[in-house]
Motif scaffolding. Structure first.
Motif, mmCIF file in Angstrom:
data_model
loop_
_atom_site.group_PDB
_atom_site.id
_atom_site.type_symbol
_atom_site.label_atom_id
_atom_site.label_comp_id
_atom_site.label_asym_id
_atom_site.label_seq_id
_atom_site.Cartn_x
_atom_site.Cartn_y
_atom_site.Cartn_z
ATOM 1 N N ALA A 121 40.160 69.526 45.535
ATOM 2 C CA ALA A 121 40.706 69.919 46.887
ATOM 3 C C ALA A 121 41.647 71.013 46.765
ATOM 4 O O ALA A 121 42.768 71.170 46.387
ATOM 5 C CB ALA A 121 41.681 68.755 47.320
ATOM 6 N N THR A 164 36.817 69.993 48.713
ATOM 7 C CA THR A 164 37.115 68.563 49.145
ATOM 8 C C THR A 164 38.631 68.755 49.980
ATOM 9 O O THR A 164 39.566 69.369 49.768
ATOM 10 C CB THR A 164 37.706 67.738 47.934
ATOM 11 N N SER A 172 41.412 69.016 57.242
ATOM 12 C CA SER A 172 40.023 68.837 56.975
ATOM 13 C C SER A 172 39.266 70.090 57.564
ATOM 14 O O SER A 172 38.117 70.566 57.088
ATOM 15 C CB SER A 172 39.580 67.436 57.423
#
Length: 379
Positions: A121, A164, A172
């Motif tokens: 991420a 991610t 997101s």
């Protein structure tokens, strides 16, 4: 009793479970491996000392490796995820990211992995002042460096990034756009990760709709610590290509009066559509998603011919490798080379790579590699 001699000159018994050393010679494909869950313990220590991070429970590499494994054995996904505070803390500079990514590629190649999609991420690596773009570029630099070093050691590997987003955060869509921008610069796909309970994938529907419009691949952590609703939403609302873990699909499989398995509508859909399941046996036992390796649903799902793949999840926390995962399955279920090839071809078919590249690896590397091992065993 037949014995064989592989290229390394080592004898083994066909009727015994395959060992890690034997399996290491086989070409393997890894789709679910977290970059921040695969650091070498000595690298964590050295990066912590270099950055001034004082939060490690110990600065002895052996003790630290043991601590990560023991701390991950709680049976709780939430507790398991807490261990990542230490690894991400030491991955906040370009130099650290390059080193970790390069070592990741080298370690996997030495284990016989010929293709990997490494996920992480970017939003968790900004505390040192890096931008999202700089994080992605540093990881790519490291993966390419690791590829080069592995090739020089005679262990060629192909790598890709899975960028991610954290499911409990609100970035997101931003991360999805980042992944698409770097789709021709090393990023193979997108993922969401983190605790499932209370963080349904539909919370990130805008990101998934954007990715579909851009014809971009994505997987979703679903059906690990949470059940069928998480899998259903990931597939039918979000439209994911693969299921990260997906182990709880067994909740939709029952037995009739004669003991035969009866698939519910969701399980039937997953099997019929050949939805890849990114299963991680050791990790699933650690987080309580499966009671043991021998009782892991992967055995039944393989028998039912679901599109099952075998993965490591977090090599540091589980103290494992892909060869180690296969060895545990060989011991628990009696799997041999044909089974390992089946899992590996499943993974390569499911990779976020172009069709011609997948086919080239299957026919040019994977099948010939297993043919040599089977021939050596059967001699």
């Amino acid at each position: 009793m037949a014995e064989g001699t592989p290229a390394g000159g080592m004898l083994w018994n066909m009727n015994q479970p395959l060992t890690v050393e034997q399996i290491r010679q086989a070409p393997k494909v890894l789709l679910h491996d977290h970059l921040d869950g695969g650091l070498r313990p000595e690298t964590v220590v050295e990066l912590a000392q270099a950055s001034g991070y004082t939060g490690l429970p110990t600065y002895d590499p052996v003790e630290l490796g043991n601590w990560f494994r023991e701390a991950s054995d709680s049976g709780s996904l939430e507790r398991y995820l807490e261990t990542f505070a230490h690894t991400t803390a030491v991955m906040q500079t370009r130099e650290a990211l390059v080193r970790v990514a390069a070592e990741c590629a080298e370690d996997l190649a030495a284990d016989g992995v010929v293709y990997v999609e490494s996920r992480y991420a970017p939003e968790q690596h900004l505390e040192g002042g890096l931008s999202l773009e700089e994080v992605v570029e540093a990881v790519q630099e490291g993966l390419e460096l690791g590829e080069k070093r592995a090739a020089e050691q005679g262990n060629p590997i192909r790598t890709g990034q899975l960028v991610t987003a954290m499911r409990h955060a609100a970035r997101s869509s931003e991360i999805a756009e980042l992944a698409v921008r770097y789709r021709d610069a090393g990023v193979s796909g997108f993922d969401i990760a983190g605790a499932e309970a209370g963080n349904p994938p539909t919370r990130h529907l805008d990101a998934f709709e954007y990715l579909r419009r851009e014809n971009f691949h994505f997987t979703i952590h679903a059906g690990e610590a949470f059940g069928l609703p998480s899998i259903w939403e990931a597939l039918q609302w979000c439209g994911c290509d693969r299921l990260g873990h997906g182990v709880r699909i067994v909740d939709d499989i029952d037995h009739d009066g004669n003991g035969a398995q009866v698939l519910g509508r969701l399980a039937q859909y997953v099997r019929d559509k050949r939805v890849p399941l990114e299963m991680c046996p050791s990790s699933n036992v650690q987080t309580g998603a499966a009671p043991s390796i021998a009782e892991h649903p992967i055995g039944m799902l393989r028998d039912l011919r679901f599109r099952v793949t075998v993965n490591t999840d977090n090599r540091l926390q589980s103290g494992t490798s892909l060869s180690g995962e296969f060895a545990k399955l060989s011991e628990a279920f009696g799997y041999g080379w044909d089974d390992l090839q089946w899992f590996t071809v499943n993974a390569m078919k499911s990779a976020f790579l172009s069709f011609d590249e997948r086919l080239a690896l299957i026919n040019g590397t994977i099948k010939p590699g297993y043919a040599r091992l089977k021939w050596a065993t059967e001699r």
